[in-house]
Enzyme design. Structure first.
Site, PDB file in Angstrom:
ATOM      1  N   SER A 175      72.846  50.353  73.850  1.00 10.64           N
ATOM      2  CA  SER A 175      74.300  50.194  73.799  1.00 10.64           C
ATOM      3  C   SER A 175      74.970  51.533  74.044  1.00 10.64           C
ATOM      4  O   SER A 175      74.432  52.593  73.683  1.00 10.64           O
ATOM      5  CB  SER A 175      74.692  49.679  72.410  1.00 10.64           C
ATOM      6  OG  SER A 175      76.080  49.804  72.214  1.00 10.64           O
TER       7      SER A 175
ATOM      8  N   TYR B 285      74.221  50.782  63.110  1.00  9.75           N
ATOM      9  CA  TYR B 285      73.829  49.978  64.277  1.00  9.75           C
ATOM     10  C   TYR B 285      73.465  50.897  65.451  1.00  9.75           C
ATOM     11  O   TYR B 285      72.403  50.754  66.074  1.00  9.75           O
ATOM     12  CB  TYR B 285      74.971  49.025  64.657  1.00  9.75           C
ATOM     13  CG  TYR B 285      74.812  48.402  66.021  1.00  9.75           C
ATOM     14  CD1 TYR B 285      73.784  47.494  66.278  1.00  9.75           C
ATOM     15  CD2 TYR B 285      75.679  48.721  67.068  1.00  9.75           C
ATOM     16  CE1 TYR B 285      73.636  46.927  67.541  1.00  9.75           C
ATOM     17  CE2 TYR B 285      75.541  48.160  68.324  1.00  9.75           C
ATOM     18  CZ  TYR B 285      74.517  47.265  68.557  1.00  9.75           C
ATOM     19  OH  TYR B 285      74.365  46.718  69.816  1.00  9.75           O
TER      20      TYR B 285
ATOM     21  N   LYS C 180      69.784  51.716  67.591  1.00 10.28           N
ATOM     22  CA  LYS C 180      69.597  51.667  69.052  1.00 10.28           C
ATOM     23  C   LYS C 180      68.999  52.974  69.553  1.00 10.28           C
ATOM     24  O   LYS C 180      68.097  52.981  70.383  1.00 10.28           O
ATOM     25  CB  LYS C 180      70.934  51.381  69.743  1.00 10.28           C
ATOM     26  CG  LYS C 180      71.448  49.976  69.520  1.00 10.28           C
ATOM     27  CD  LYS C 180      70.583  48.972  70.257  1.00 10.28           C
ATOM     28  CE  LYS C 180      70.808  47.559  69.798  1.00 10.28           C
ATOM     29  NZ  LYS C 180      69.867  46.589  70.333  1.00 10.28           N
TER      30      LYS C 180
HETATM   31  P1  NAD Z   1      73.166  37.717  70.194  1.00  9.25           P
HETATM   32  O1  NAD Z   1      73.256  37.813  68.728  1.00  9.25           O
HETATM   33  O2  NAD Z   1      73.926  36.664  70.900  1.00  9.25           O
HETATM   34  O3  NAD Z   1      71.635  37.567  70.631  1.00  9.25           O
HETATM   35  C1  NAD Z   1      70.568  38.114  69.883  1.00  9.25           C
HETATM   36  C2  NAD Z   1      69.492  37.063  69.749  1.00  9.25           C
HETATM   37  O4  NAD Z   1      68.420  37.604  68.979  1.00  9.25           O
HETATM   38  C3  NAD Z   1      69.974  35.809  69.021  1.00  9.25           C
HETATM   39  O5  NAD Z   1      69.595  34.657  69.744  1.00  9.25           O
HETATM   40  C4  NAD Z   1      69.277  35.879  67.666  1.00  9.25           C
HETATM   41  O6  NAD Z   1      69.018  34.611  67.129  1.00  9.25           O
HETATM   42  C5  NAD Z   1      68.014  36.653  68.020  1.00  9.25           C
HETATM   43  N1  NAD Z   1      67.428  37.377  66.890  1.00  9.25           N
HETATM   44  C6  NAD Z   1      68.074  38.142  65.977  1.00  9.25           C
HETATM   45  N2  NAD Z   1      67.191  38.641  65.094  1.00  9.25           N
HETATM   46  C7  NAD Z   1      65.957  38.191  65.453  1.00  9.25           C
HETATM   47  C8  NAD Z   1      64.647  38.358  64.935  1.00  9.25           C
HETATM   48  N3  NAD Z   1      64.418  39.088  63.838  1.00  9.25           N
HETATM   49  N4  NAD Z   1      63.629  37.741  65.545  1.00  9.25           N
HETATM   50  C9  NAD Z   1      63.841  36.982  66.635  1.00  9.25           C
HETATM   51  N5  NAD Z   1      65.058  36.781  67.182  1.00  9.25           N
HETATM   52  C10 NAD Z   1      66.109  37.385  66.599  1.00  9.25           C
HETATM   53  O7  NAD Z   1      73.532  39.161  70.784  1.00  9.25           O
HETATM   54  P2  NAD Z   1      73.845  39.614  72.274  1.00  9.25           P
HETATM   55  O8  NAD Z   1      75.277  39.919  72.370  1.00  9.25           O
HETATM   56  O9  NAD Z   1      73.222  38.683  73.241  1.00  9.25           O
HETATM   57  O10 NAD Z   1      73.100  41.013  72.288  1.00  9.25           O
HETATM   58  C11 NAD Z   1      71.765  41.131  72.732  1.00  9.25           C
HETATM   59  C12 NAD Z   1      71.302  42.555  72.559  1.00  9.25           C
HETATM   60  O11 NAD Z   1      72.189  43.418  73.257  1.00  9.25           O
HETATM   61  C13 NAD Z   1      71.290  43.047  71.108  1.00  9.25           C
HETATM   62  O12 NAD Z   1      70.152  43.852  70.927  1.00  9.25           O
HETATM   63  C14 NAD Z   1      72.558  43.870  71.008  1.00  9.25           C
HETATM   64  O13 NAD Z   1      72.443  44.875  70.044  1.00  9.25           O
HETATM   65  C15 NAD Z   1      72.662  44.450  72.401  1.00  9.25           C
HETATM   66  N6  NAD Z   1      74.041  44.790  72.768  1.00  9.25           N
HETATM   67  C16 NAD Z   1      75.011  43.835  72.729  1.00  9.25           C
HETATM   68  C17 NAD Z   1      76.328  44.162  73.041  1.00  9.25           C
HETATM   69  C18 NAD Z   1      77.429  43.132  72.980  1.00  9.25           C
HETATM   70  O14 NAD Z   1      78.592  43.518  72.954  1.00  9.25           O
HETATM   71  N7  NAD Z   1      77.147  41.850  72.955  1.00  9.25           N
HETATM   72  C19 NAD Z   1      76.646  45.477  73.412  1.00  9.25           C
HETATM   73  C20 NAD Z   1      75.627  46.424  73.478  1.00  9.25           C
HETATM   74  C21 NAD Z   1      74.314  46.066  73.146  1.00  9.25           C
HETATM   75  C1  UD1 Z   2      82.736  47.363  69.865  1.00  6.48           C
HETATM   76  C2  UD1 Z   2      81.744  48.006  68.926  1.00  6.48           C
HETATM   77  C3  UD1 Z   2      80.722  48.787  69.719  1.00  6.48           C
HETATM   78  C4  UD1 Z   2      80.050  47.906  70.769  1.00  6.48           C
HETATM   79  C5  UD1 Z   2      81.138  47.309  71.672  1.00  6.48           C
HETATM   80  C6  UD1 Z   2      80.577  46.392  72.723  1.00  6.48           C
HETATM   81  C7  UD1 Z   2      83.035  48.402  66.872  1.00  6.48           C
HETATM   82  C8  UD1 Z   2      83.711  49.435  66.025  1.00  6.48           C
HETATM   83  N1  UD1 Z   2      82.468  48.859  68.009  1.00  6.48           N
HETATM   84  O1  UD1 Z   2      83.468  48.394  70.435  1.00  6.48           O
HETATM   85  O2  UD1 Z   2      79.726  49.328  68.887  1.00  6.48           O
HETATM   86  O3  UD1 Z   2      79.144  48.668  71.553  1.00  6.48           O
HETATM   87  O4  UD1 Z   2      82.065  46.590  70.838  1.00  6.48           O
HETATM   88  O5  UD1 Z   2      80.216  45.177  72.186  1.00  6.48           O
HETATM   89  O6  UD1 Z   2      82.977  47.231  66.553  1.00  6.48           O
HETATM   90  N2  UD1 Z   2      90.960  45.320  69.893  1.00  6.48           N
HETATM   91  C9  UD1 Z   2      92.196  44.878  69.462  1.00  6.48           C
HETATM   92  N3  UD1 Z   2      92.250  43.769  68.671  1.00  6.48           N
HETATM   93  C10 UD1 Z   2      91.129  43.065  68.295  1.00  6.48           C
HETATM   94  C11 UD1 Z   2      89.874  43.517  68.758  1.00  6.48           C
HETATM   95  C12 UD1 Z   2      89.814  44.648  69.542  1.00  6.48           C
HETATM   96  O7  UD1 Z   2      93.213  45.483  69.769  1.00  6.48           O
HETATM   97  O8  UD1 Z   2      91.248  42.071  67.566  1.00  6.48           O
HETATM   98  C13 UD1 Z   2      90.892  46.494  70.767  1.00  6.48           C
HETATM   99  C14 UD1 Z   2      90.078  47.641  70.213  1.00  6.48           C
HETATM  100  O9  UD1 Z   2      90.868  48.497  69.422  1.00  6.48           O
HETATM  101  C15 UD1 Z   2      89.576  48.304  71.495  1.00  6.48           C
HETATM  102  C16 UD1 Z   2      89.413  47.114  72.475  1.00  6.48           C
HETATM  103  O10 UD1 Z   2      90.248  46.087  71.959  1.00  6.48           O
HETATM  104  O11 UD1 Z   2      90.546  49.177  72.026  1.00  6.48           O
HETATM  105  C17 UD1 Z   2      87.985  46.603  72.574  1.00  6.48           C
HETATM  106  O12 UD1 Z   2      87.494  46.324  71.267  1.00  6.48           O
HETATM  107  P1  UD1 Z   2      86.047  45.671  71.028  1.00  6.48           P
HETATM  108  O13 UD1 Z   2      85.918  44.457  71.871  1.00  6.48           O
HETATM  109  O14 UD1 Z   2      85.856  45.513  69.571  1.00  6.48           O
HETATM  110  O15 UD1 Z   2      85.024  46.740  71.639  1.00  6.48           O
HETATM  111  P2  UD1 Z   2      84.795  48.289  71.251  1.00  6.48           P
HETATM  112  O16 UD1 Z   2      85.873  48.808  70.422  1.00  6.48           O
HETATM  113  O17 UD1 Z   2      84.519  49.003  72.533  1.00  6.48           O
END
Ligand code: NAD
Ligand code: UD1
Length: 333
Positions: free
Chosen positions: A124, A148, A152
């Site tokens: 991330s 978190y 990572k």
């Molecule tokens: P998500 O929660 O939708 O998917 C994660 C999946 O992992 C789920 O299906 C959950 O059931 C499974 N899981 C959780 N714990 C587990 C365990 N102990 N054993 C087996 N399965 C397990 O999340 P996502 O948004 O699809 O994110 C996927 C990955 O990407 C994560 O590692 C997350 O940290 C990373 N990531 C996500 C974002 C985002 O904004 N969505 C941003 C940066 C990084």
């Molecule tokens: C969040 C996570 C970050 C993660 C990223 C991508 C936090 C503090 N950080 O960051 O670790 O990598 O998502 O998934 O949770 N906003 C509003 N109103 C809302 C929600 C968000 O104004 O109800 C604004 C925020 O202030 C920001 C933007 O929208 O400026 C995006 O917010 P968000 O979607 O939560 O993403 P990040 O802040 O980038």
């Protein structure tokens, strides 16, 4: 190739599985369904028009994990499984270290045991912490500000050390910026449980009439319109980045990290307006104070991924909004 996908039923994993099946890979999802629905697997298969295997496995259960991997004998693993909520990680840090770090260790141990040497890991942009400058290249200092983000970074470092110890190992960490969007079919997308923390799912809930209004966290940031700017990336672009990363792991050993973003930033106000035109719905909002821990701007420098992965984001903001709305409006209240 045979590819095992941990967390493949989740938001990003499900979209990636569709693309993997589309590229004729054989896919096994390993998921404990802690944050996803079992139905997702059938949706993935229906969209791709191909079957896939699923094993209900918790990464904590090393014996079951090992048995499952041994049976499937994957040539590569894409590792999505983990916990991802920043706020929850501050309250329950040990859960995050256990699931994200120990879970990854179990996976790497079992991959090593069965001789699987290719890994793509979901990292991330949060590993950078407070940006010192934007756009952020991969060489930016790594300084996560919450547990978190620490998990990572720890897993990235474990993968680097494993790469040093095992000459045949090939790993890619993908540092996602802000994933949004849904599959264009409207059949899979992001379905956060409870009140969404992130902007896009919250905006979609407001447009759907499920929540009365959005709270904009500050309009006094040092940005063109005063609201926070982020690098939003369509989840289908993210999915194709994984295919490119898997290909790279086939080119030879080594461990690398890449930003996965578009390099283009949008403010909260721009997101609201784009969603209103994509959905044809109004998104009422009020402005509050800043959210603790927020920054004005985060933005990827995606040039390394463009060069080394031969990948770039292609879907624009209108597509992101339209695809989210197709998915969200199909799910009702
Ligand atoms: P998500 O929660 O939708 O998917 C994660 C999946 O992992 C789920 O299906 C959950 O059931 C499974 N899981 C959780 N714990 C587990 C365990 N102990 N054993 C087996 N399965 C397990 O999340 P996502 O948004 O699809 O994110 C996927 C990955 O990407 C994560 O590692 C997350 O940290 C990373 N990531 C996500 C974002 C985002 O904004 N969505 C941003 C940066 C990084
Ligand atoms: C969040 C996570 C970050 C993660 C990223 C991508 C936090 C503090 N950080 O960051 O670790 O990598 O998502 O998934 O949770 N906003 C509003 N109103 C809302 C929600 C968000 O104004 O109800 C604004 C925020 O202030 C920001 C933007 O929208 O400026 C995006 O917010 P968000 O979607 O939560 O993403 P990040 O802040 O980038």
């Amino acid at each position: 190739m045979r590819i095992a996908v941990t967390g493949g039923a989740g938001y990003i994993g499900s979209h990636t599985c569709v693309e993997l099946l589309g590229a004729d890979h054989e896919v096994l999802i390993l998921d404990n369904f802690a944050n996803s629905e079992r139905d997702m697997v059938a949706e993935i298969a229906a969209i791709a028009g191909k079957p896939l295997d699923t094993a209900e496995v918790d990464l904590d259960d090393r014996a079951a994990l090992g048995r499952t991997l041994e049976q499937f004998a994957p040539e590569a693993v894409v590792h999505f499984a983990g916990l991802k909520a920043v706020g929850e990680a501050m309250e329950k840090p040990l859960d995050y270290y256990r699931v994200n770090v120990t879970g990854s260790l179990n996976l790497l141990d079992e991959m090593t045991r069965i001789g699987c040497e290719r890994l793509v890991f979901s990292s991330s942009a949060t590993v950078y912490g407070m940006p010192e400058h934007v756009p952020i290249p991969e060489t930016h200092p790594l300084a996560p500000t919450n547990p978190y983000g620490q998990t990572k970074l720890m897993v990235e470092r474990i993968i680097e050390d494993l790469g040093r110890a095992r000459p045949a190992f090939s790993g890619v960490s993908l540092r996602y910026f802000n994933p949004v969007g849904a599959h264009p079919s409207g059949r899979i997308g992001e379905a956060p449980r409870g009140v969404p923390n992130n902007l896009m799912p919250f905006v979609a809930d407001v447009a759907a009439g499920v929540r009365p209004q959005l709270t904009v966290y500050g309009d006094d940031w040092d940005t063109p319109d005063g609201t926070g700017v982020r690098d939003y990336i369509h989840v289908m672009d993210l999915a194709t980045a994984h295919l490119a990363a898997i290909d790279l792991t086939g080119e030879g050993p080594g461990v690398r990290a890449f930003n996965v973003g578009s390099g283009r930033g949008y403010s909260v106000m721009e997101m609201i307006r784009a969603f209103e035109s994509g959905s044809g719905r109004e998104v009422p909002y009020t402005v509050s104070g800043r959210r603790p821990g927020d920054v004005a701007i985060t933005l990827a420098d995606p040039s390394l991924a463009e060069r080394r992965l031969n990948w770039r984001a292609t879907r624009d903001l209108a597509t992101m909004c339209e695809d989210v709305w197709r998915w969200r409006s199909g799910r009702g209240g």
